[in-house]
Design an enzyme around this catalytic site. Sequence first.
Site, mmCIF file in Angstrom:
data_model
loop_
_atom_site.group_PDB
_atom_site.id
_atom_site.type_symbol
_atom_site.label_atom_id
_atom_site.label_comp_id
_atom_site.label_asym_id
_atom_site.label_seq_id
_atom_site.Cartn_x
_atom_site.Cartn_y
_atom_site.Cartn_z
ATOM 1 N N CYS A 139 0.888 -1.169 0.000
ATOM 2 C CA CYS A 139 0.000 0.000 0.000
ATOM 3 C C CYS A 139 0.925 1.217 0.000
ATOM 4 C CB CYS A 139 -0.966 -0.022 1.178
ATOM 5 S SG CYS A 139 -0.173 0.046 2.797
ATOM 6 N N LYS A 140 0.464 2.348 0.445
ATOM 7 C CA LYS A 140 1.313 3.539 0.374
ATOM 8 C C LYS A 140 2.570 3.380 1.221
ATOM 9 C CE LYS A 140 -0.171 7.403 2.271
ATOM 10 N NZ LYS A 140 -0.932 8.655 2.459
#
Length: 1065
Positions: free
Chosen positions: A983-984
């Site tokens: 994810c980020k």
Amino acid sequence: MRFNAKDLASLARRPSGCFDKEGKLKICRVVGDEKLIEPRERWCRLKGNLLFLMKNKAHDSQEQSSNTESSEASEVLILERCWIVEFRSKTDVSIVLKFQSGEPDLYLEAASKPDCESWAVALGQANSEGLQNKIQQLRRLIMEIKEERSSDEARQFLPSSQVDSLGEPQFTSIQRIANEPKLEFSLACKDLAAATRDRKLNTFIQISVVHPAEHILTRYSSTEIVEGTRDPLFLTGVTFPPEYPIYEETKIKLTVYDVKDKSQDTVRTGVLPDHKEPRADVGRSFLGCTTFRVGDLVKSKEQQLTLTLRTSDGGRTVGTIEVNLVKMGELEDGETDHVTTDAQDQKCALVRECTATEGISGKDNLPSLNAVLKNPICKLYRFPTSDNKWMRIREQMAETTLSFHVPKELINLHIKEDMRRNQELKDLGELAPHWDNMRRSVIAHCDQMLSMYQDTLAELGKHAGSSFKSSCSKGEKTLEFIPINLHLQRMHVHSPRLKDALYDVITVGAPAAHFQGFKNGGLRKLLSKFEAERRNAGYQCIYYSPENTAKAKEVLSNINHLQPLISSHADLLLNSASQHSPDSLKNSLKMLSEKTELFVHAFKDQLVRSALLALYTARPGCVLKQPAVPRNSAEEGGDLQHQDHPSQIKRQDSIPHHSEYDEEEWDRVWANVGKSLNCVIAMVDRLLEKDNISNIKEGENDPSAADCKVLHTGGDWYEQLYPLVITLKDCMGEVVTRAKQSMAFVLLQELACGLPQCLMLTLRRDIVFSQALAGLVCGFIIKLHTGLHDQGFLQQLHTVGLLVQYEGLLSTYSEEAGMLEDMAVGISDLQKVMFKVIEAKSEDFLPVITGRREHYVIEVQLPAKMFELLPQEIKQGKLLRMYPVLFNVGINEQQTLAERFGDTTLQENINQESLELLKEYYKLFTEKMPPDCLPHFQEQNDLKGLLENLHQNIQAKKRKNVEIVWLAAMICRKLNGVRFTCCKSAKDRTSMSVTLEQCSILRDEHQLHKDFFIRALDCMRREGCRIENVLKNVKCRKYAFNMIQLMAFPKYYRPPEGTYGKADT
């Protein structure tokens, strides 16, 4: 007893904030069970051990606040030598205060049950005995504050220097298996005492360590919260990794807490500001604690300790706690006698262990893995199976040194490649003013970029300490080449009737250029836009397609690689001739022929011919009969239109040769290399044939004469071959000079057409690729080590290649859309990477990277014992191909906005492209691999059916269809691939995903009891490795979600209550 009446009266009239507690109570005296008078309502004020009964009744709080200060105390009670009797019924709201002096008891009745319990606690702590208890509690809190300050060190372990200093001879080490945890144990409590009889306890145990040399209490870990029982059995165990400095003399402190409100359980889920302890009545309350020596547990006959839990002052017993030593590879001989699945009373029986089995990871691969993995964190669980047996799960998470090693190696290669390119541009020779100015501008920009790479490498060389980049540092310029939060997440499962199994996932932040930002999108959009602008730019450059530019770089790379090899083999040929060694001469000629043929083949391309013509027009002596060719007049192959015959180009009189450009000259120069090689081959054949005939004749007449002939003809061989070899080198040198210049001219066009955007895009692509490659190298090395004894996997590795599946959880809204574009290009670029396994010649097992931007080879080093296990094809240096695919499904509130008001086309296109690549890999797999190569439990699932299901889900375009990533992960595992989750920051959403995947595997493959699925999921999220990952990144044990965000999350991606909240990310 003496007292000052004025002082007491003054104290009773003080403002409300000066009292420990105050409020309305109905009061009367009691003798036996009879009340002397009917209870009367009074305003009561408690200060220390003094209870003031005020004269005014005060029917409401507003009235009381206005005339409290004018009211007087009608009676003062000194709360010493008395005790409280609290009624246990749910409806009773009264307590009785009994006195040792024999005077009548005091009956106190509150307005509600909570108010009654609050008064009981306050009055119980008011006397001197309560004060002593407070002092004991404060001492305990001081110890816990010290634990808070050193808790981070417990996670990262002690520095090596400190470990060495602690590891003195007087401490007894714990015997263990190599590469296995030093100590593991499970916990359970019995007969815990609650503050009130009707209260159901929600308990957890906090584990702290006291090192014998330091005598400092260090908070180490906690169990999960078990709700609604006085006999909790905890599914979360305690494990100490191999590096942790623990000895038989080490003491373990176990502290049991009762959690009243999980959402307020801040002590366990976050680091308190300024090391302050929360109020005892908020979040949790202390029940009891106990301590034991590690040696007592290890040496106990039954490998179990039963300890008494006592209050902080050591007086009252509040229950017992059982500590059971755990050995992961042992089988169970008992069943879980009862598995109660009621949510408020989940209990399981303890199990005994016996009969050790062989572990998964041996000691042979320890040195090479230790070179890659650092700072492991381990967690231990035990979960019941559907047939009421126990399975044990060890969860591990580790950093990798490759986070910094791979980017530094890569930047070093970029620097060398760019320096070589800049020199090739300078070596183009004299150019016309227009082209020369263009070259100067390009070289100036390239030098600036080169300087930036050198500065970045120098800064990374200074880095010391942690071997991972935290999520808080993702925007730092000096660390932009480093992957974010790269870790190995491993689950080791030991379950009854099934073999032990390992499941690995690499977790890493999405490869993206965070420092450069996403205002204009990511690489996918930027590259497409740049290519369109390059096509439509001015007439000052000649346009070459990206394919032709890549071809030019490949030709230059082949030149730089093959020219020194051919020269070396030519020298070896002459050396063999001088020694008159026929066998050596044959071998040298064979190697020379192979390399020269590769060399000649490299220039068999129309691009070289057209680039030579373009370069000719750029010379200062070139005059065209027709007007200058506009920039876009070139075809994709680089040929110039309106130049059908070379007579259209003329040079000035100062050029002595070729008044017109001879297009066939390059063909002649290029063909001369092949002709020269044929002359060398013919001469060698003639010499060997003549020598063979001469030896036969001389040997028949006089053997000694044959020896003299050898000495006599050695010089003839060298003398006859030397001029032919020199001619070959000269022809090759002329080809190299022309080809290098022509290909450098192509690169000049590429750079000049897009300055400075071209170089900035190259930088961005290098940054993203560096992050992606570091994760890939880590994943490949881990997979190779775990699959060394799997012949089917090794055959698949060199026959088909390795599937690398990335699971993305980024949204397609705002900045995350740009991150996803970067990530998609970075992962696609990994197709340029090939792996090669070599035998390590030293103790340095770190991988070596060679190649250039369009083609990299990663050399993975293995110790000799491990290298011998490989198939012959891999040992001989066969290059191993990668098949990277990315499936992305956004799950957060931003994806909700994208689906309703934005655009999800990017995600749909990426998933569709990856599905095609996955189908291509599956087709190769079925064509080249035998059908029995997959593990036995996979026979139940049809891979073809899973692929069709994945195809249908991608086509369905359903909102937040997480089944896409579930199916992709399942297919990857069944095809022996490497799993990535991103994810980020690889911190919050990634944690939800990997814990869900782990519990799904336990349910689907290892028969986890269906009623324990959610509890197991909460255990891993609350007390597992992922919450420790959050702590490593943001110094706080809270996932960075809020309630509104979680409403948008799919059901199974929501963390348990009390583990999320505001945190920097």
